[in-house]
Design a protein around this motif. Structure first.
Motif, PDB file in Angstrom:
ATOM      1  N   SER A  44      -0.679  -7.051  -3.724  1.00 41.10           N
ATOM      2  CA  SER A  44      -0.005  -6.226  -4.727  1.00 41.10           C
ATOM      3  C   SER A  44       1.420  -5.928  -4.271  1.00 41.10           C
ATOM      4  N   ARG A  45       2.329  -5.900  -5.252  1.00 40.83           N
ATOM      5  CA  ARG A  45       3.707  -5.539  -4.925  1.00 40.83           C
ATOM      6  C   ARG A  45       3.820  -4.088  -4.453  1.00 40.83           C
ATOM      7  N   ARG A  46       2.798  -3.293  -4.738  1.00 41.13           N
ATOM      8  CA  ARG A  46       2.809  -1.903  -4.280  1.00 41.13           C
ATOM      9  C   ARG A  46       2.921  -1.829  -2.751  1.00 41.13           C
ATOM     10  N   ALA A  47       2.402  -2.839  -2.051  1.00 40.45           N
ATOM     11  CA  ALA A  47       2.505  -2.854  -0.594  1.00 40.45           C
ATOM     12  C   ALA A  47       3.962  -2.837  -0.147  1.00 40.45           C
ATOM     13  N   LEU A  48       4.820  -3.523  -0.884  1.00 35.44           N
ATOM     14  CA  LEU A  48       6.240  -3.525  -0.527  1.00 35.44           C
ATOM     15  C   LEU A  48       6.832  -2.127  -0.674  1.00 35.44           C
ATOM     16  N   ARG A  62      -1.006   2.002   5.470  1.00 34.34           N
ATOM     17  CA  ARG A  62      -1.386   2.498   4.152  1.00 34.34           C
ATOM     18  C   ARG A  62      -1.680   1.341   3.198  1.00 34.34           C
ATOM     19  N   ALA A  63      -0.871   0.286   3.262  1.00 31.42           N
ATOM     20  CA  ALA A  63      -1.128  -0.880   2.416  1.00 31.42           C
ATOM     21  C   ALA A  63      -2.456  -1.539   2.778  1.00 31.42           C
ATOM     22  N   TRP A  64      -2.774  -1.579   4.077  1.00 32.60           N
ATOM     23  CA  TRP A  64      -4.052  -2.157   4.524  1.00 32.60           C
ATOM     24  C   TRP A  64      -5.228  -1.321   4.011  1.00 32.60           C
ATOM     25  N   VAL A  65      -5.141  -0.010   4.194  1.00 35.17           N
ATOM     26  CA  VAL A  65      -6.245   0.863   3.782  1.00 35.17           C
ATOM     27  C   VAL A  65      -6.442   0.782   2.272  1.00 35.17           C
ATOM     28  N   ALA A  66      -5.358   0.686   1.526  1.00 39.81           N
ATOM     29  CA  ALA A  66      -5.439   0.614   0.065  1.00 39.81           C
ATOM     30  C   ALA A  66      -5.915  -0.749  -0.428  1.00 39.81           C
ATOM     31  N   GLY A  67      -6.046  -1.713   0.465  1.00 43.68           N
ATOM     32  CA  GLY A  67      -6.474  -3.046   0.057  1.00 43.68           C
ATOM     33  C   GLY A  67      -5.369  -3.879  -0.547  1.00 43.68           C
ATOM     34  N   GLU A  68      -4.124  -3.459  -0.375  1.00 42.43           N
ATOM     35  CA  GLU A  68      -2.990  -4.188  -0.944  1.00 42.43           C
ATOM     36  C   GLU A  68      -2.533  -5.324  -0.044  1.00 42.43           C
ATOM     37  N   ILE A  69      -2.896  -5.279   1.222  1.00 41.87           N
ATOM     38  CA  ILE A  69      -2.686  -6.404   2.119  1.00 41.87           C
ATOM     39  C   ILE A  69      -3.983  -6.658   2.877  1.00 41.87           C
ATOM     40  N   THR A  70      -4.184  -7.865   3.303  1.00 41.56           N
ATOM     41  CA  THR A  70      -5.314  -8.211   4.139  1.00 41.56           C
ATOM     42  C   THR A  70      -4.926  -9.411   4.991  1.00 41.56           C
ATOM     43  N   GLY A 116      10.023  -4.283  -7.621  1.00 40.89           N
ATOM     44  CA  GLY A 116      10.186  -3.548  -8.858  1.00 40.89           C
ATOM     45  C   GLY A 116      10.344  -2.066  -8.581  1.00 40.89           C
ATOM     46  N   PRO A 117      11.041  -1.337  -9.440  1.00 46.27           N
ATOM     47  CA  PRO A 117      11.277   0.095  -9.197  1.00 46.27           C
ATOM     48  C   PRO A 117       9.976   0.883  -9.256  1.00 46.27           C
ATOM     49  N   SER A 118       9.880   1.894  -8.379  1.00 47.92           N
ATOM     50  CA  SER A 118       8.676   2.727  -8.343  1.00 47.92           C
ATOM     51  C   SER A 118       8.946   3.960  -7.508  1.00 47.92           C
ATOM     52  N   LEU A 119       8.254   5.029  -7.834  1.00 48.68           N
ATOM     53  CA  LEU A 119       8.248   6.195  -6.965  1.00 48.68           C
ATOM     54  C   LEU A 119       7.381   5.900  -5.743  1.00 48.68           C
ATOM     55  N   PRO A 120       7.493   6.697  -4.664  1.00 48.99           N
ATOM     56  CA  PRO A 120       6.665   6.459  -3.477  1.00 48.99           C
ATOM     57  C   PRO A 120       5.174   6.522  -3.835  1.00 48.99           C
ATOM     58  N   PRO A 121       4.395   5.503  -3.500  1.00 49.79           N
ATOM     59  CA  PRO A 121       2.962   5.551  -3.809  1.00 49.79           C
ATOM     60  C   PRO A 121       2.272   6.658  -3.026  1.00 49.79           C
ATOM     61  N   ALA A 122       1.297   7.286  -3.634  1.00 47.02           N
ATOM     62  CA  ALA A 122       0.514   8.304  -2.930  1.00 47.02           C
ATOM     63  C   ALA A 122      -0.290   7.649  -1.817  1.00 47.02           C
ATOM     64  N   PRO A 123      -0.457   8.332  -0.678  1.00 49.57           N
ATOM     65  CA  PRO A 123      -1.276   7.758   0.400  1.00 49.57           C
ATOM     66  C   PRO A 123      -2.700   7.523  -0.075  1.00 49.57           C
ATOM     67  N   PRO A 124      -3.391   6.533   0.474  1.00 48.06           N
ATOM     68  CA  PRO A 124      -4.812   6.346   0.142  1.00 48.06           C
ATOM     69  C   PRO A 124      -5.594   7.611   0.450  1.00 48.06           C
ATOM     70  N   ARG A 125      -6.667   7.819  -0.314  1.00 47.76           N
ATOM     71  CA  ARG A 125      -7.429   9.067  -0.181  1.00 47.76           C
ATOM     72  C   ARG A 125      -8.113   9.200   1.166  1.00 47.76           C
ATOM     73  N   GLU A 126      -8.225   8.100   1.909  1.00 45.53           N
ATOM     74  CA  GLU A 126      -8.836   8.176   3.234  1.00 45.53           C
ATOM     75  C   GLU A 126      -7.926   8.838   4.263  1.00 45.53           C
TER      76      GLU A 126
END
Length: 430
Positions: A44-48, A62-70, A116-126
């Motif tokens: 996901s581009r959210r990882a960037l 955070r990207a790893w925990v969210a499953g956005e990178i593996t 793409g433009p975005s606000l800072p993603p919220a940390p994963p709930r873990e």
């Protein structure tokens, strides 16, 4: 957005001054980078966005925990290759920026154009919630322990196996099982403490009760185990009853600072002191000293970090602090020995078992991977990813001597200075 992987590899090469250590597959299906390396998959581009807003270890975590990178391929190999990118040798693995100062804004802009433009993603709930109160106060320590240990006994059963021991095992020979190595570790501690029938043992941070159960069953002691994890205590009490040892083993939900029914003939502290913190360590050592009878022994089993040239610059590992052990701290073993002696103990022996922890962690990772679907069902995909990453990275840290683990045997000498220790090292239990 076509060929995102090629654009990212080109940017990474410019940032690092060298080609990236991993192959890259982007969310658009494109791939680039070395073909003889594990593949970092950006789902996901959210990882960037996470990496842009928190450059360094925490953004990647955070990207790893969210499953956005593996990672596809050998995770240990991938972590080894990635480590020099995230932090430099000798530095604490904090939130050091990946981008150098030169051209940083331009390159960040190019990454942002891809993301793409975005606000800072919220940390994963873990991620651990914001902590309340003074660090290492009774309430804050209780919350920190709950975050790590109260995630479900069934989950820990999958990872740890039947021994239910969450500390470094002791591998006495090639080809042994994890359960055999954990039995050997518990027995080694009992022998170092010279446990005998009728003695009174305190196990500080008793976990699921494996040490007190072993000592009561095999050495005939009366044992008290204390933990501040309610879930651990519930299962430990059930195990005590099932073993028929309720008349000799007591499990309490109690902070070590509140134990007041000494003296004990021996005290074990196995993988607990990492939670104490440097500011509270002398208090911890003095409390155990006061609870021990003259001539009694303490076995302190504790992870240690390497000393730093500037100890004041030490910072908690960002990923470990946010996701694994909130407020946990590691100290050099020399500091531990000094504080134990300042509290009144005489340190009689120190055994490093660093390589044993790497073997233990690899066994836990194998258990988790083998039972992955069930682990995800029991906790969450993010929580399972946290444990896989932290245990695999920790195994490498022990193998590479970035951290160690030591068993420190100390005694509270009697009024005349007598330690009660046999003169020959190999006869401790005699």
């Amino acid at each position: 957005m076509a060929h995102a992987a090629g654009r990212l590899v080109a940017l990474a090469s410019e940032m690092l001054g060298t080609p990236p250590p991993l192959r890259l597959r982007a969310w658009d299906g494109s791939e680039a980078g070395p073909t003889d390396a594990p593949t970092l998959v950006i789902r996901s581009r959210r990882a960037l966005h996470r990496i842009l807003w928190k450059p360094g270890e925490l953004g990647l975590a955070r990207a790893w925990v969210a499953g956005e990178i593996t990672v596809e391929g050998d995770l240990y190999d991938a972590l080894n290759r990635l480590a020099p990118v995230v932090w430099q040798r000798g530095e604490a693995p904090t939130e050091r920026r990946l981008l150098p100062d030169r051209n940083a804004l331009r390159m960040a802009g190019e990454v942002l154009a891809l993301a793409g433009p975005s606000l800072p993603p919220a940390p994963p709930r873990e991620e651990a919630p914001a902590r309340r109160g003074v660090r290492h106060s009774l309430r804050r320590d209780r919350d920190a322990i709950s975050h790590h240990y109260d995630v479900g006994n069934d989950f820990y059963s999958l990872v740890l196996g039947p021994s239910f021991v969450y500390s470094c095992a002791y591998w006495e020979g090639a080809g042994g099982t994890l359960e055999e190595a954990q039995f050997a570790k518990l027995d080694l501690i009992c022998r170092k403490l010279a446990l005998k029938p009728g003695m009174r043992l305190l196990d500080v941070g008793c976990g699921w009760g494996s040490m007190v159960l072993h000592a009561a069953e095999h050495y005939g002691v009366h044992a008290v185990g204390v933990t501040i994890s309610a879930e651990q205590a519930d299962l430990a009490r059930k195990r005590v009853v099932e073993a028929g040892l309720a008349d000799r083993v007591e499990i309490r939900v109690q902070d070590y600072r509140l134990v007041d029914d000494g003296p004990f003939d021996a005290i074990s502290s196995i993988g607990m002191a990492e939670h104490v913190g440097s500011s509270a360590y002398l208090t911890y050592a003095k409390q155990l000293f006061e609870l021990l009878r003259p001539g009694g022994r303490l076995l302190n089993h504790q992870i240690a970090r390497r000393p730093m040239a500037d100890e004041d610059s030490y910072e908690l590992d960002a990923f470990i602090d946010r996701y694994v052990f909130p407020d946990g701290e590691l100290s050099p073993v020399g500091n531990t020995v000094s504080l134990l002696e300042e509290a009144g103990f005489e340190v009689r022996d120190l055994e490093s078992i660093r390589e044993h922890y790497a073997l233990t962690l690899r066994a836990w990772v194998a258990n988790l991977e083998r039972n992955w679907s069930e682990a995800v069902r029991l906790v969450s995909p993010g929580r399972a990813r946290v444990w896989r990453l932290y245990m695999a990275a920790s195994a490498l840290a022990f193998e590479q001597n970035k951290i160690g683990v030591n068993q420190v045997l100390a005694v509270r000498s009697g009024p005349t200075g007598a330690s009660g220790m046999p003169p020959v090292r190999g006869t401790w239990s005699g």
